[in-house]
Design a protein around this motif. Sequence first.
Motif, PDB file in Angstrom:
ATOM      1  N   LEU A   3       0.695  -1.035  -0.021  1.00 19.04           N
ATOM      2  CA  LEU A   3       0.176  -0.520  -0.216  1.00 19.04           C
ATOM      3  C   LEU A   3       0.938   1.386   0.007  1.00 19.04           C
ATOM      4  O   LEU A   3       0.106   2.440  -0.554  1.00 19.04           O
ATOM      5  N   ARG A   4       2.300   1.677   0.762  1.00 25.10           N
ATOM      6  CA  ARG A   4       2.797   2.304   0.337  1.00 25.10           C
ATOM      7  C   ARG A   4       3.385   2.588  -0.121  1.00 25.10           C
ATOM      8  O   ARG A   4       3.688   3.797  -1.065  1.00 25.10           O
ATOM      9  N   THR A   5       3.753   1.217  -1.306  1.00 24.63           N
ATOM     10  CA  THR A   5       4.407   1.828  -2.750  1.00 24.63           C
ATOM     11  C   THR A   5       3.343   2.256  -3.759  1.00 24.63           C
ATOM     12  O   THR A   5       3.447   3.233  -4.559  1.00 24.63           O
ATOM     13  N   ARG A   6       1.879   1.826  -3.621  1.00 26.22           N
ATOM     14  CA  ARG A   6       0.935   2.141  -4.313  1.00 26.22           C
ATOM     15  C   ARG A   6       0.280   3.821  -3.908  1.00 26.22           C
ATOM     16  O   ARG A   6      -0.052   4.687  -5.021  1.00 26.22           O
ATOM     17  N   VAL A   7       0.226   4.442  -2.682  1.00 22.19           N
ATOM     18  CA  VAL A   7       0.076   6.022  -2.494  1.00 22.19           C
ATOM     19  C   VAL A   7       1.578   6.839  -3.072  1.00 22.19           C
ATOM     20  O   VAL A   7       1.230   7.458  -3.542  1.00 22.19           O
ATOM     21  N   ALA A   8       2.741   5.895  -2.422  1.00 19.64           N
ATOM     22  CA  ALA A   8       3.660   6.341  -3.863  1.00 19.64           C
ATOM     23  C   ALA A   8       4.046   7.115  -4.848  1.00 19.64           C
ATOM     24  O   ALA A   8       4.018   8.201  -5.955  1.00 19.64           O
ATOM     25  N   ILE A   9       3.470   5.620  -5.475  1.00 17.60           N
ATOM     26  CA  ILE A   9       2.691   5.927  -7.358  1.00 17.60           C
ATOM     27  C   ILE A   9       1.685   6.940  -7.349  1.00 17.60           C
ATOM     28  O   ILE A   9       2.054   8.141  -8.480  1.00 17.60           O
ATOM     29  N   ALA A  10       0.736   7.330  -6.864  1.00 15.04           N
ATOM     30  CA  ALA A  10      -0.481   7.504  -6.959  1.00 15.04           C
ATOM     31  C   ALA A  10      -0.152   8.994  -7.194  1.00 15.04           C
ATOM     32  O   ALA A  10      -0.045  10.138  -7.378  1.00 15.04           O
ATOM     33  N   GLY A 161      10.493  13.101  -5.954  1.00 16.91           N
ATOM     34  CA  GLY A 161      10.009  14.233  -4.871  1.00 16.91           C
ATOM     35  C   GLY A 161       9.154  13.284  -3.363  1.00 16.91           C
ATOM     36  O   GLY A 161       9.225  13.486  -2.855  1.00 16.91           O
ATOM     37  N   ALA A 162       8.144  14.180  -4.640  1.00 23.14           N
ATOM     38  CA  ALA A 162       7.089  13.986  -3.314  1.00 23.14           C
ATOM     39  C   ALA A 162       6.234  12.387  -3.891  1.00 23.14           C
ATOM     40  O   ALA A 162       6.332  12.033  -2.262  1.00 23.14           O
ATOM     41  N   ALA A 163       6.997  11.734  -4.574  1.00 21.19           N
ATOM     42  CA  ALA A 163       6.695  10.116  -4.582  1.00 21.19           C
ATOM     43  C   ALA A 163       7.172   9.526  -2.499  1.00 21.19           C
ATOM     44  O   ALA A 163       6.916   8.749  -2.675  1.00 21.19           O
ATOM     45  N   ARG A 167       5.859   8.545   0.087  1.00 24.14           N
ATOM     46  CA  ARG A 167       6.174   6.520   0.432  1.00 24.14           C
ATOM     47  C   ARG A 167       6.840   6.983   2.351  1.00 24.14           C
ATOM     48  O   ARG A 167       6.196   5.659   2.900  1.00 24.14           O
ATOM     49  N   LEU A 168       7.843   7.491   2.600  1.00 26.14           N
ATOM     50  CA  LEU A 168       7.920   7.923   4.009  1.00 26.14           C
ATOM     51  C   LEU A 168       7.090   8.407   4.863  1.00 26.14           C
ATOM     52  O   LEU A 168       6.353   7.837   5.738  1.00 26.14           O
ATOM     53  N   ALA A 169       5.877   9.254   4.299  1.00 26.53           N
ATOM     54  CA  ALA A 169       4.817   9.575   4.973  1.00 26.53           C
ATOM     55  C   ALA A 169       3.638   8.441   5.349  1.00 26.53           C
ATOM     56  O   ALA A 169       2.896   8.122   6.256  1.00 26.53           O
ATOM     57  N   ALA A 170       3.531   8.067   4.433  1.00 28.15           N
ATOM     58  CA  ALA A 170       2.642   6.940   4.049  1.00 28.15           C
ATOM     59  C   ALA A 170       2.575   5.298   5.234  1.00 28.15           C
ATOM     60  O   ALA A 170       2.483   5.293   5.653  1.00 28.15           O
ATOM     61  N   GLY A 171       3.967   5.141   5.152  1.00 30.37           N
ATOM     62  CA  GLY A 171       5.379   4.460   6.228  1.00 30.37           C
ATOM     63  C   GLY A 171       4.326   4.914   8.062  1.00 30.37           C
ATOM     64  O   GLY A 171       4.071   3.863   7.762  1.00 30.37           O
TER      65      GLY A 171
END
Length: 248
Positions: A3-10, A161-163, A167-171
């Motif tokens: 889910l972290r990766t999906r959020v970062a990609i989005a 950079g945003a991704a 990802r860090l925030a989602a983690g």
Amino acid sequence: MSLRTRVAIAVGAVVFGTLAIVAAVVYPAVGANLRGKNDQALIQVAKQAPTIAAKLKQAGTVGQLVPFGATQLQILPDATTGPTNGFVGLTDHDVQVADGHAGPYFHDEAYGRVDYRIYAMQFPGNPGTLVRAALPVSDAASTQTALGWLLAALIPAGAIGAAVVARLAAGRVLRPVGRLTETVERIRATGDLSAPIETPGQDEISRLGQAFAAMTAGRPQRACAGRGRAGGGRRAARADQRPRRARA
């Protein structure tokens, strides 16, 4: 894919699209702004032709293309169609402008492998004389090209950079979900409902973990209570059966 990766990609895709739209608006706008400033500079130089005409006559450079700062200035008495001294030839339109039959205008011409932006106008109070101010287009083009390269580098860099930040925030946000998932998988594998679940906080994810912990903690007690009631019922049934046998 986590889910972290999906959020970062989005997030990266959204930022990339947003920056691309901004660049698509900014790039031509900057080009138009630079072109407008150059046109205004050409007009200002051409309007100063009466002031410097006397100096050009004394220097014998009337009709020649003379530097005026970053701009080139040319004064052509008795303008006629055809080649000129060291610059782009005159057209019928230029002659009409010199005669006052057409208004001032801009046009782009190449001379000596250099592209110029040219402004042509009638010499004030002197019909038949043409004033031309020219500026190399490469000056504005180089600035816009540098801006284009800058935008081309910033757009993917901003998206990456945003991704990474997402990802860090989602983690951090999804860490309780990860702990809850690990606990559920451990319970499914071992059947041990006493596994601790740590979900501190007051947000929705924390409350979900706390509710799940309370549910798993209550199941063994209910199971024991159920077994106790079932055992009591069986003992009561056997106690009822003994007096019946005695009477029989």
